[in-house]
Design a protein around this motif. Structure first.
Motif, mmCIF file in Angstrom:
data_model
loop_
_atom_site.group_PDB
_atom_site.id
_atom_site.type_symbol
_atom_site.label_atom_id
_atom_site.label_comp_id
_atom_site.label_asym_id
_atom_site.label_seq_id
_atom_site.Cartn_x
_atom_site.Cartn_y
_atom_site.Cartn_z
ATOM 1 N N GLU A 106 1.028 -1.236 -0.074
ATOM 2 C CA GLU A 106 -0.011 0.070 -0.229
ATOM 3 C C GLU A 106 1.009 1.203 0.045
ATOM 4 O O GLU A 106 0.592 2.359 -0.683
ATOM 5 C CB GLU A 106 -1.032 -0.097 1.172
ATOM 6 C CG GLU A 106 -1.945 0.875 1.178
ATOM 7 C CD GLU A 106 -3.146 0.439 0.492
ATOM 8 O OE1 GLU A 106 -3.846 1.228 -0.363
ATOM 9 O OE2 GLU A 106 -3.573 -0.638 0.753
ATOM 10 N N ARG A 107 1.900 1.122 0.899
ATOM 11 C CA ARG A 107 2.831 2.379 0.797
ATOM 12 C C ARG A 107 3.608 2.725 -0.251
ATOM 13 O O ARG A 107 3.689 3.999 -0.904
ATOM 14 C CB ARG A 107 3.741 2.205 1.939
ATOM 15 C CG ARG A 107 3.316 2.604 3.484
ATOM 16 C CD ARG A 107 4.363 2.423 4.517
ATOM 17 N NE ARG A 107 5.618 1.411 4.230
ATOM 18 C CZ ARG A 107 5.233 0.351 4.879
ATOM 19 N NH1 ARG A 107 4.456 -0.105 5.750
ATOM 20 N NH2 ARG A 107 6.050 -0.550 4.875
ATOM 21 N N GLU A 108 3.816 1.752 -1.035
ATOM 22 C CA GLU A 108 4.621 1.754 -2.202
ATOM 23 C C GLU A 108 3.838 2.327 -3.380
ATOM 24 O O GLU A 108 4.511 2.471 -4.295
ATOM 25 C CB GLU A 108 5.488 0.480 -2.422
ATOM 26 C CG GLU A 108 6.572 0.402 -1.477
ATOM 27 C CD GLU A 108 7.436 -0.882 -1.657
ATOM 28 O OE1 GLU A 108 6.898 -1.971 -2.494
ATOM 29 O OE2 GLU A 108 8.388 -1.199 -1.128
ATOM 30 N N LEU A 109 2.622 2.011 -3.352
ATOM 31 C CA LEU A 109 1.835 2.547 -4.583
ATOM 32 C C LEU A 109 1.974 4.017 -4.803
ATOM 33 O O LEU A 109 2.029 4.152 -5.863
ATOM 34 C CB LEU A 109 0.175 2.245 -4.125
ATOM 35 C CG LEU A 109 -0.316 1.027 -4.212
ATOM 36 C CD1 LEU A 109 -1.503 0.940 -3.807
ATOM 37 C CD2 LEU A 109 -0.166 0.335 -5.628
ATOM 38 N N GLY A 110 2.416 4.587 -3.799
ATOM 39 C CA GLY A 110 2.611 6.009 -4.010
ATOM 40 C C GLY A 110 3.727 6.383 -4.427
ATOM 41 O O GLY A 110 4.291 7.471 -4.991
ATOM 42 N N ALA A 111 4.773 5.442 -4.715
ATOM 43 C CA ALA A 111 6.154 5.633 -5.487
ATOM 44 C C ALA A 111 6.032 5.617 -7.001
ATOM 45 O O ALA A 111 7.307 6.110 -7.446
ATOM 46 C CB ALA A 111 7.111 4.730 -4.723
ATOM 47 N N TYR A 112 5.078 5.102 -7.472
ATOM 48 C CA TYR A 112 4.862 5.142 -8.721
ATOM 49 C C TYR A 112 4.818 6.345 -9.656
ATOM 50 O O TYR A 112 4.227 7.429 -9.005
ATOM 51 C CB TYR A 112 3.617 4.148 -9.116
ATOM 52 C CG TYR A 112 3.801 2.971 -9.311
ATOM 53 C CD1 TYR A 112 4.373 2.080 -10.098
ATOM 54 C CD2 TYR A 112 3.649 2.116 -7.984
ATOM 55 C CE1 TYR A 112 4.433 0.791 -10.070
ATOM 56 C CE2 TYR A 112 3.609 0.872 -7.925
ATOM 57 C CZ TYR A 112 3.942 0.047 -9.065
ATOM 58 O OH TYR A 112 4.312 -1.501 -8.987
ATOM 59 N N SER A 113 5.694 6.757 -10.688
ATOM 60 C CA SER A 113 5.280 7.936 -11.467
ATOM 61 C C SER A 113 4.300 7.696 -12.583
ATOM 62 O O SER A 113 3.730 8.560 -13.011
ATOM 63 C CB SER A 113 6.789 8.199 -11.755
ATOM 64 O OG SER A 113 7.405 7.239 -12.677
ATOM 65 N N ARG A 172 0.497 2.094 -11.614
ATOM 66 C CA ARG A 172 -0.026 2.004 -10.162
ATOM 67 C C ARG A 172 -1.234 1.754 -10.055
ATOM 68 O O ARG A 172 -1.528 0.924 -9.281
ATOM 69 C CB ARG A 172 0.174 3.726 -9.664
ATOM 70 C CG ARG A 172 -0.426 3.962 -8.343
ATOM 71 C CD ARG A 172 -0.656 5.327 -7.806
ATOM 72 N NE ARG A 172 -1.118 5.170 -6.450
ATOM 73 C CZ ARG A 172 -2.124 5.198 -6.029
ATOM 74 N NH1 ARG A 172 -3.006 4.665 -6.622
ATOM 75 N NH2 ARG A 172 -2.212 5.347 -4.451
ATOM 76 N N GLU A 190 -2.394 -1.289 -7.873
ATOM 77 C CA GLU A 190 -3.487 -1.496 -6.860
ATOM 78 C C GLU A 190 -4.458 -2.553 -7.051
ATOM 79 O O GLU A 190 -5.165 -3.033 -6.172
ATOM 80 C CB GLU A 190 -4.053 -0.062 -6.903
ATOM 81 C CG GLU A 190 -5.039 0.118 -5.934
ATOM 82 C CD GLU A 190 -5.591 1.683 -5.802
ATOM 83 O OE1 GLU A 190 -5.942 1.949 -4.651
ATOM 84 O OE2 GLU A 190 -5.145 2.428 -6.699
#
Length: 230
Positions: free
Chosen positions: A129-136, A141, A145
C-alpha cells in the motif's frame, strides 16, 4: 587434512537471521522492529515478503494435515477404550491420553502458524500500500493497486477458512479432554458403559473438524498457486 570450504550464502543468511533474532531477545525494542530486521536480512538474499507469506501458508497446510491425522488417531483411541475389556482398560486409557495430548499439541502448532501467516500478510499488504505512492506511471500504479486488492480478497477468503478450521479444534479438544479426565478418575466398566453411547457424537465432531481442515487446505493450495503464478 581436507580444506574447509567457505560458508555459503545460505549459511550467511541463517547466521545473520539468527543474530537478528538473538538481539531481539537480548535487547528487545518492539516486535515490529525485530520483524523489520529479519525481513531486511532475508530481502538482502532475494527473499521477499510474498515468498515468506507463501512459505508460511505452506507450513499451515503441513500443520493442518498433521492435525487431521492426530484427531483421527484420538478418535480411534476413544473407540478402543469404549470397546475394551475391563482388564485392559488402563493400558488403552494411556493410549487415549497420549493421543489427546498429541492432538492438543498439534492444535497449538496450527494456531501458531496461522498467526504467523497473518503477521507477514499484514506487513506485506502495508508495504505494498505504501509503495503505490512511489509510482510515477499512473497506469502501472492502477494495475498494481488492482493486483493488491485482488490478492487481499483471495487472502481474506483463505483466512476465513483457516479461522474456521482453527476454531473447530477447540470443541473437539474439550470433548476429548472431558472424557480423558472422566476415565482417569473412573477406570472401571461402569465408566466405559457411560461413554459408549457418545461415540457417534464424537465421530461427528471429528468428521466436521476434518472437513473444515480440508476446506482450509484446499483454499491454501489455491492461494499458493495464485501467488506463485501457477
Amino acid at each position: 587434512m581436507p580444506r574447509i570450504k567457505p560458508c555459503s550464502q545460505t549459511c550467511d543468511m541463517t547466521r545473520n537471521l539468527a543474530l537478528a533474532l538473538a538481539l531481539c531477545v537480548i535487547a528487545p525494542t518492539t516486535l515490529t522492529g525485530c520483524a523489520t530486521a529479519a525481513y531486511n536480512i532475508q530481502e538482502r538474499f532475494g527473499i521477499e515478503k510474498r515468498d515468506i507469506l507463501v512459505s508460511r501458508v505452506e507450513s499451515v497446510v503441513k500443520s493442518q494435515t498433521e492435525a487431521k491425522e492426530e484427531f483421527a488417531d484420538a478418535l480411534e483411541a476413544f473407540r478402543a477404550v469404549v470397546a475394551v475389556d475391563a482388564g485392559e482398560l488402563e493400558t488403552v486409557y494411556d493410549d487415549l491420553s497420549r493421543a489427546h495430548d498429541r492432538a492438543k499439541g498439534q492444535a497449538g502448532e496450527v494456531r501458531d502458524r496461522v498467526s504467523s501467516v497473518k503477521r507477514v500478510a499484514e506487513d506485506l499488504f502495508n508495504e505494498w500500500e505504501r509503495e503505490l505512492g512511489a509510482y510515477s506511471d499512473a497506469g502501472l500504479r492502477r494495475s498494481s493497486e488492482r493486483q493488491l486488492r485482488d490478492t487481499q480478497q483471495k487472502y481474506a477468503a483463505l483466512t476465513d477458512k483457516m479461522d474456521a478450521a482453527t476454531a473447530s479444534m477447540d470443541p473437539v479438544l474439550a470433548v476429548f479432554n472431558d472424557r480423558v479426565l472422566y476415565l482417569k478418575h473412573n477406570l472401571n466398566a461402569r465408566a466405559i458403559s457411560a461413554l459408549g453411547n457418545e461415540t457417534t457424537d464424537i465421530e461427528s465432531d471429528v468428521a466436521r473438524l476434518i472437513a473444515e481442515m480440508e476446506r482450509s487446505i484446499s483454499a491454501a493450495d489455491a492461494f499458493i498457486k495464485d501467488m506463485n503464478g501457477v
